[in-house]
Design a protein around this motif. Structure first.
Motif, PDB file in Angstrom:
ATOM      1  N   PHE A  25       0.834  -1.200   0.000  1.00 51.89           N
ATOM      2  CA  PHE A  25       0.000   0.000   0.000  1.00 51.89           C
ATOM      3  C   PHE A  25       0.868   1.249   0.000  1.00 51.89           C
ATOM      4  N   ARG A  26       1.904   1.236   0.857  1.00 50.10           N
ATOM      5  CA  ARG A  26       2.827   2.370   0.910  1.00 50.10           C
ATOM      6  C   ARG A  26       3.550   2.544  -0.415  1.00 50.10           C
ATOM      7  N   LEU A  27       3.905   1.449  -1.062  1.00 51.53           N
ATOM      8  CA  LEU A  27       4.595   1.511  -2.346  1.00 51.53           C
ATOM      9  C   LEU A  27       3.683   2.125  -3.413  1.00 51.53           C
ATOM     10  N   ARG A  28       2.421   1.721  -3.434  1.00 48.17           N
ATOM     11  CA  ARG A  28       1.477   2.288  -4.402  1.00 48.17           C
ATOM     12  C   ARG A  28       1.315   3.789  -4.194  1.00 48.17           C
ATOM     13  N   ARG A  29       1.194   4.194  -2.949  1.00 53.28           N
ATOM     14  CA  ARG A  29       1.057   5.618  -2.648  1.00 53.28           C
ATOM     15  C   ARG A  29       2.313   6.382  -3.060  1.00 53.28           C
ATOM     16  N   PHE A  30       3.465   5.794  -2.804  1.00 54.53           N
ATOM     17  CA  PHE A  30       4.725   6.431  -3.152  1.00 54.53           C
ATOM     18  C   PHE A  30       4.833   6.609  -4.673  1.00 54.53           C
ATOM     19  N   LYS A  31       4.428   5.582  -5.428  1.00 52.27           N
ATOM     20  CA  LYS A  31       4.467   5.668  -6.889  1.00 52.27           C
ATOM     21  C   LYS A  31       3.537   6.774  -7.394  1.00 52.27           C
ATOM     22  N   ASN A  32       2.364   6.890  -6.776  1.00 49.61           N
ATOM     23  CA  ASN A  32       1.441   7.961  -7.164  1.00 49.61           C
ATOM     24  C   ASN A  32       2.059   9.329  -6.924  1.00 49.61           C
ATOM     25  N   GLN A  33       2.692   9.497  -5.766  1.00 52.47           N
ATOM     26  CA  GLN A  33       3.335  10.764  -5.446  1.00 52.47           C
ATOM     27  C   GLN A  33       4.430  11.104  -6.451  1.00 52.47           C
ATOM     28  N   ILE A  34       5.237  10.108  -6.800  1.00 54.23           N
ATOM     29  CA  ILE A  34       6.323  10.326  -7.759  1.00 54.23           C
ATOM     30  C   ILE A  34       5.770  10.783  -9.103  1.00 54.23           C
ATOM     31  N   LYS A  35       4.719  10.119  -9.589  1.00 52.07           N
ATOM     32  CA  LYS A  35       4.118  10.484 -10.873  1.00 52.07           C
ATOM     33  C   LYS A  35       3.605  11.925 -10.855  1.00 52.07           C
ATOM     34  N   ILE A  36       2.875  12.270  -9.810  1.00 50.76           N
ATOM     35  CA  ILE A  36       2.265  13.602  -9.725  1.00 50.76           C
ATOM     36  C   ILE A  36       3.323  14.682  -9.563  1.00 50.76           C
ATOM     37  N   LEU A  37       4.282  14.473  -8.670  1.00 46.59           N
ATOM     38  CA  LEU A  37       5.309  15.480  -8.431  1.00 46.59           C
ATOM     39  C   LEU A  37       6.251  15.632  -9.615  1.00 46.59           C
ATOM     40  N   SER A  38       6.476  14.543 -10.342  1.00 47.94           N
ATOM     41  CA  SER A  38       7.303  14.631 -11.550  1.00 47.94           C
ATOM     42  C   SER A  38       6.619  15.490 -12.603  1.00 47.94           C
ATOM     43  N   ALA A  40       4.375  17.836 -11.943  1.00 50.49           N
ATOM     44  CA  ALA A  40       4.397  19.205 -11.425  1.00 50.49           C
ATOM     45  C   ALA A  40       5.763  19.847 -11.685  1.00 50.49           C
ATOM     46  N   LYS A  41       6.836  19.087 -11.481  1.00 44.69           N
ATOM     47  CA  LYS A  41       8.188  19.605 -11.723  1.00 44.69           C
ATOM     48  C   LYS A  41       8.360  20.000 -13.192  1.00 44.69           C
ATOM     49  N   GLU A  42       7.819  19.200 -14.100  1.00 42.62           N
ATOM     50  CA  GLU A  42       7.894  19.521 -15.524  1.00 42.62           C
ATOM     51  C   GLU A  42       7.176  20.837 -15.822  1.00 42.62           C
ATOM     52  N   HIS A  43       5.996  21.024 -15.220  1.00 41.13           N
ATOM     53  CA  HIS A  43       5.244  22.267 -15.423  1.00 41.13           C
ATOM     54  C   HIS A  43       6.024  23.468 -14.883  1.00 41.13           C
ATOM     55  N   ILE A  44       6.612  23.316 -13.705  1.00 43.50           N
ATOM     56  CA  ILE A  44       7.365  24.404 -13.087  1.00 43.50           C
ATOM     57  C   ILE A  44       8.563  24.776 -13.952  1.00 43.50           C
ATOM     58  N   THR A  45       9.263  23.770 -14.466  1.00 47.85           N
ATOM     59  CA  THR A  45      10.416  24.014 -15.338  1.00 47.85           C
ATOM     60  C   THR A  45       9.993  24.723 -16.616  1.00 47.85           C
ATOM     61  N   GLU A  46       8.878  24.269 -17.181  1.00 45.34           N
ATOM     62  CA  GLU A  46       8.378  24.866 -18.427  1.00 45.34           C
ATOM     63  C   GLU A  46       7.974  26.320 -18.226  1.00 45.34           C
ATOM     64  N   LEU A  47       7.335  26.605 -17.083  1.00 45.52           N
ATOM     65  CA  LEU A  47       6.881  27.969 -16.807  1.00 45.52           C
ATOM     66  C   LEU A  47       8.018  28.863 -16.322  1.00 45.52           C
ATOM     67  N   GLY A  48       9.076  28.242 -15.807  1.00 42.18           N
ATOM     68  CA  GLY A  48      10.266  28.986 -15.414  1.00 42.18           C
ATOM     69  C   GLY A  48      10.115  29.891 -14.217  1.00 42.18           C
ATOM     70  N   PHE A  49       9.652  29.362 -13.096  1.00 38.61           N
ATOM     71  CA  PHE A  49       9.561  30.150 -11.868  1.00 38.61           C
ATOM     72  C   PHE A  49      10.113  29.364 -10.690  1.00 38.61           C
ATOM     73  N   THR A  50      10.440  30.078  -9.625  1.00 43.33           N
ATOM     74  CA  THR A  50      10.951  29.447  -8.411  1.00 43.33           C
ATOM     75  C   THR A  50       9.789  29.187  -7.465  1.00 43.33           C
ATOM     76  N   PRO A  51       9.558  27.936  -7.071  1.00 45.05           N
ATOM     77  CA  PRO A  51       8.412  27.615  -6.196  1.00 45.05           C
ATOM     78  C   PRO A  51       8.491  28.330  -4.856  1.00 45.05           C
TER      79      PRO A  51
END
Length: 235
Positions: A25-38, A40-51
Motif C-alpha cells: 500500500f505504501r509503495l502504491r502511494r509512493f508511486k502515485n506521489q512520484i508520478k504527480i510530483l514529476s 508538477a516539476k515539468e510544469h514548473i520548469t516549463e513555466l520557469g519560476f521558483t516555487p
C-alpha cells in the motif's frame, strides 16, 4: 481487541499478511506521489519560476491526498494544482479548499466542472458580443468582465444532453459538487396563491403560498470558478 478478533478468525499468520499489505500500500502511494510530483516539476520548469514555500497545513493534506490518486487524468490535474499552489502568493483558504475538492471528486465530476466552466465562458462571450455595439448608456464601455457569474445558469437538461449523462447520474454528481461548494442550485419561486388575510379593508396583509423549485438549473460558484483556474496552467 480488534487485532485479537482478526487473529481469532484468520490465525496468527494474519500479522505477516497485513505487514505485506501495508508495504504494498505504501509503495502504491509512493508511486502515485512520484508520478504527480514529476509532472508538477515539468510544469514548473516549463513555466520557469521558483516555487514558493507553502505552509504545513497546506502541504500535509496535499501530500496525503495526492498519494491516493491513481487516475491518470486526475493525477495530471493534481500536478497542475500543485504547480499553481507553489506559484501563487497567499490565498491559503483557496488552496486548502482546492485540495479538499480535488480529493473528493471523480474524474467524471472533474470533467463536468470543466464543462460547466466552458459553458459559462461561452455564454458570457455570446452575451458580450450581443450587447457590445448597443448604443444604450447601460452598455456603454462595458467589458466582458462586467458580466458577473451570477447572471448565468445552466439547466440539467442541456448538460445531460451535451454530456450524454442520464439525469439521475447527473443529479448525483451535482449533489456532490453542491456539497463541496463548486456549484449551487438556482432557486425559482412561484406565487401560487395570494389572498387578503383579513376581511378588514384596512388590513393590507396577504397570505401568500409559494412554490420553491431548486432542481432545474445550476450556477457555478465563485469557489468553483477559482478551483477550475487553479487546475489550469497560464503562462
Amino acid at each position: 481487541k480488534g487485532e485479537q478478533a482478526i487473529k481469532a478468525v484468520f490465525g496468527a499468520s494474519i500479522t505477516e499478511v497485513s505487514e505485506t499489505f501495508a508495504d504494498n500500500f505504501r509503495l502504491r502511494r509512493f508511486k502515485n506521489q512520484i508520478k504527480i510530483l514529476s509532472k508538477a516539476k515539468e510544469h514548473i520548469t516549463e513555466l520557469g519560476f521558483t516555487p514558493n514555500q507553502i505552509d504545513l497545513k497546506i502541504l500535509a493534506p496535499l501530500v496525503h491526498f495526492s498519494s491516493l490518486e491513481e487516475n491518470i487524468d486526475l493525477q495530471e490535474r493534481w500536478a497542475k494544482l500543485i504547480t499553481n499552489i507553489v506559484r501563487t502568493e497567499g490565498r491559503d483558504l483557496l488552496k486548502q479548499n482546492s485540495i479538499e475538492i480535488i480529493s473528493k471528486i471523480s474524474n467524471e465530476e472533474a470533467q463536468l466542472i470543466d464543462f460547466i466552466y466552458e459553458l459559462f465562458i461561452k455564454k458570457r462571450e455570446e452575451r458580450f458580443e450581443k450587447f457590445k455595439n448597443r448604443k444604450f448608456e447601460l452598455f456603454k464601455d462595458r467589458k466582458i468582465e462586467d458580466y458577473p457569474l451570477k447572471w448565468f445558469s445552466f439547466t440539467l437538461k442541456e448538460i445531460s444532453e451535451s454530456k450524454k449523462i442520464e439525469l439521475y447520474e447527473l443529479e448525483l454528481m451535482i449533489s456532490n459538487l453542491t456539497t463541496l461548494g463548486v456549484v449551487k442550485w438556482e432557486t425559482e419561486v412561484d406565487v401560487s396563491n395570494a389572498e387578503k388575510s383579513d376581511t378588514d379593508p384596512y388590513d393590507t396583509s396577504l397570505d401568500i403560498d409559494l412554490d420553491v423549485y431548486d432542481s432545474e438549473s445550476i450556477k457555478l460558484t465563485h469557489l468553483g470558478l477559482e478551483f477550475v483556474k487553479m487546475c489550469k496552467l497560464k503562462k
